[in-house]
Design a protein around this motif. Structure first.
Motif, mmCIF file in Angstrom:
data_model
loop_
_atom_site.group_PDB
_atom_site.id
_atom_site.type_symbol
_atom_site.label_atom_id
_atom_site.label_comp_id
_atom_site.label_asym_id
_atom_site.label_seq_id
_atom_site.Cartn_x
_atom_site.Cartn_y
_atom_site.Cartn_z
ATOM 1 N N ARG A 14 0.812 -1.212 0.000
ATOM 2 C CA ARG A 14 0.000 0.000 0.000
ATOM 3 C C ARG A 14 0.848 1.265 0.000
ATOM 4 O O ARG A 14 0.477 2.272 -0.592
ATOM 5 C CB ARG A 14 -0.971 -0.011 1.190
ATOM 6 N N LEU A 15 1.997 1.178 0.663
ATOM 7 C CA LEU A 15 2.892 2.334 0.683
ATOM 8 C C LEU A 15 3.312 2.708 -0.753
ATOM 9 O O LEU A 15 3.357 3.883 -1.114
ATOM 10 C CB LEU A 15 4.122 1.968 1.511
ATOM 11 N N GLU A 16 3.601 1.682 -1.555
ATOM 12 C CA GLU A 16 3.961 1.929 -2.958
ATOM 13 C C GLU A 16 2.795 2.623 -3.679
ATOM 14 O O GLU A 16 2.998 3.526 -4.482
ATOM 15 C CB GLU A 16 4.311 0.618 -3.681
ATOM 16 N N GLY A 17 1.587 2.178 -3.379
ATOM 17 C CA GLY A 17 0.405 2.799 -3.984
ATOM 18 C C GLY A 17 0.297 4.271 -3.610
ATOM 19 O O GLY A 17 0.000 5.130 -4.442
ATOM 20 N N LEU A 18 0.570 4.555 -2.340
ATOM 21 C CA LEU A 18 0.476 5.946 -1.870
ATOM 22 C C LEU A 18 1.535 6.823 -2.525
ATOM 23 O O LEU A 18 1.394 8.038 -2.587
ATOM 24 C CB LEU A 18 0.624 5.997 -0.343
ATOM 25 N N MET A 38 2.245 4.825 8.552
ATOM 26 C CA MET A 38 2.481 4.822 7.093
ATOM 27 C C MET A 38 2.551 6.247 6.560
ATOM 28 O O MET A 38 3.443 6.594 5.787
ATOM 29 C CB MET A 38 1.335 4.095 6.369
ATOM 30 N N ALA A 39 1.590 7.068 6.988
ATOM 31 C CA ALA A 39 1.539 8.454 6.490
ATOM 32 C C ALA A 39 2.810 9.189 6.884
ATOM 33 O O ALA A 39 3.443 9.854 6.053
ATOM 34 C CB ALA A 39 0.310 9.156 7.057
ATOM 35 N N LYS A 40 3.205 9.046 8.148
ATOM 36 C CA LYS A 40 4.391 9.769 8.631
ATOM 37 C C LYS A 40 5.647 9.339 7.879
ATOM 38 O O LYS A 40 6.503 10.157 7.559
ATOM 39 C CB LYS A 40 4.569 9.533 10.130
ATOM 40 N N SER A 41 5.740 8.040 7.585
ATOM 41 C CA SER A 41 6.936 7.555 6.895
ATOM 42 C C SER A 41 7.060 8.175 5.500
ATOM 43 O O SER A 41 8.126 8.160 4.898
ATOM 44 C CB SER A 41 6.925 6.027 6.807
ATOM 45 N N LEU A 42 5.955 8.697 4.979
ATOM 46 C CA LEU A 42 5.986 9.332 3.654
ATOM 47 C C LEU A 42 6.090 10.849 3.752
ATOM 48 O O LEU A 42 6.028 11.549 2.731
ATOM 49 C CB LEU A 42 4.698 8.988 2.892
#
Ligand code: 5AD
Ligand code: FES
Length: 356
Positions: free
Chosen positions: A284-288, A331-335
């Motif tokens: 999902r991270l890749e999707g974001l 997840m959000a913070k890591s991006l």
């Protein structure tokens, strides 16, 4: 393709009212690392420009796994007699909604199989009850219904409806959905729109028999219908379906389709789907990073959550209710992005209101 030609082509696609099918297909065909990098970062830029950095949450409650359909890919298909079927009670459902609201989620997705036993008035009462207690948007995802049912639920306060086209190519649609009518599905989407729902659709990447042209058709369909939300996920083979022996959809192709959908739709809500999180690992991270701006935490309580097995290995099946919230924040913070806790109403809708 040389990189300056690629940049030019992406620019043309993003500006076109009706992008050319061949151009979309050409992008879906890209495979070199540097080409993919250019595509994904272009999509990421468009997401930033048209939607901002926020990631929106849609909390999902899967309240019934009864289904009268025979979709060739789906574990809930009516011929799967190994699956224990359930329908949550009103009390169970409202208790889950209370959890979701306490987690500060502002969009509830009520999803079920296409359940012929669903009592239209029962659901109306539930919508009224939720709306009288909480300031949250309600998305329904219950499949094809008569316009009268859609109207009743809209009048009770439902805001949005999710009905994936699954494949916008009529031939492939009919080959993967026995006994269904493509025209009826299109009519359902039209009815939902004219009743004032914010409408979402979507497709599956890697359906057996699907070509790159078919995926290009899906993306064009999303553009032409100006959907408020588009869910794109990889096909995952389920052993109790006709497609048990087929290959799963490919990650890279799913990401390419997601990125292109961002580039053509600009401000649609695009989830990093649960299916994207359920391949060999969580992508999902890749999707974001290539266009997505929505996550869908699961609020279906046990023992039901395990029984909503659309495909195997579904993410978060064993997590306690509420665990997803914490995880998504991380997840959000890591991006370098953030979770946007507002309702996340259609950006297209807002624009239309402003223009009036
Ligand atoms: N693989 C991937 N996605 C699937 N869906 C159903 N079955 C599968 C599968 N085997 C998706 C469909 C449906 C949504 C609820 O789940 O797109 O609309
Ligand atoms: Fe559910 Fe991470 S999103 S546990």
């Amino acid at each position: 393709m040389n990189m300056s030609n690629l940049a030019k082509l992406l620019n043309e696609i993003s500006l076109a009212d009706s992008p050319r099918l061949e151009d979309l297909e050409q992008i879906l065909n890209l495979n070199r690392q540097e080409e993919l990098k250019e595509l994904f970062s272009y999509a990421d830029k468009i997401r930033q420009e048209f939607c901002g950095a926020g990631i929106f949450l849609r909390g999902i409650i899967e309240f019934s796994n009864y289904c009268c359909r025979e979709c060739f890919y789906c574990g809930l298909n009516k011929n799967n007699h190994k699956l224990t079927r359930y329908r949550m009670s009103k009390e169970e459902l409202l208790e889950s909604v209370a959890y979701l609201a306490a987690g500060n989620i502002k969009t509830l997705v009520l999803q079920s199989g296409e359940d012929e036993g669903l009592d239209v008035l029962w659901l109306k009462e539930i919508i009224l009850s939720i709306k009288s207690q909480y300031d949250i948007a309600i998305t329904l995802s219950l499949g094809e219904r008569d316009a009268g049912d859609y109207r009743l639920w809209k009048e009770a306060g439902a805001d949005r409806y999710l009905l994936k086209i699954e494949s916008a190519d009529e031939g492939l649609y009919l080959k993967t959905h026995s006994g269904m009518s493509f025209t009826r599905r299109l009519n359902c989407l039209t009815n939902l729109r004219s009743l004032g729902y914010q409408v979402g659709s979507g497709c599956i990447i890697g359906l057996p028999g699907q070509t790159l042209k078919n995926i290009a058709q899906d993306i064009l369909f999303f553009k032409q219908n100006d959907f408020d939300m588009v869910g794109i996920g990889p096909f995952i083979a389920h052993k109790e379906t006709l497609f048990a022996q087929e290959q799963n959809g490919r990650l890279q192709l799913t990401l390419k389709a997601l990125a292109l959908t961002r580039i053509v739709t600009k401000n649609a809500f695009l989830p990093a789907t649960t299916a994207l999180g359920s391949l060999d690992k969580d992508y999902r991270l890749e999707g974001l990073k290539c266009g997505a701006n929505v996550l869908m935490p699961n609020f279906t309580p046990q023992p039901f959550r395990k029984l909503y097995e659309i495909y195997p290995g579904k993410r978060c099946v064993d997590e306690p209710v509420g665990a997803c919230n914490f995880c998504m924040d991380k997840m959000a913070k890591s991006l370098g992005r953030f979770i946007d806790y507002s309702r996340g109403d259609a950006l297209k809708f807002k624009k239309a209101v402003l223009n009036v």
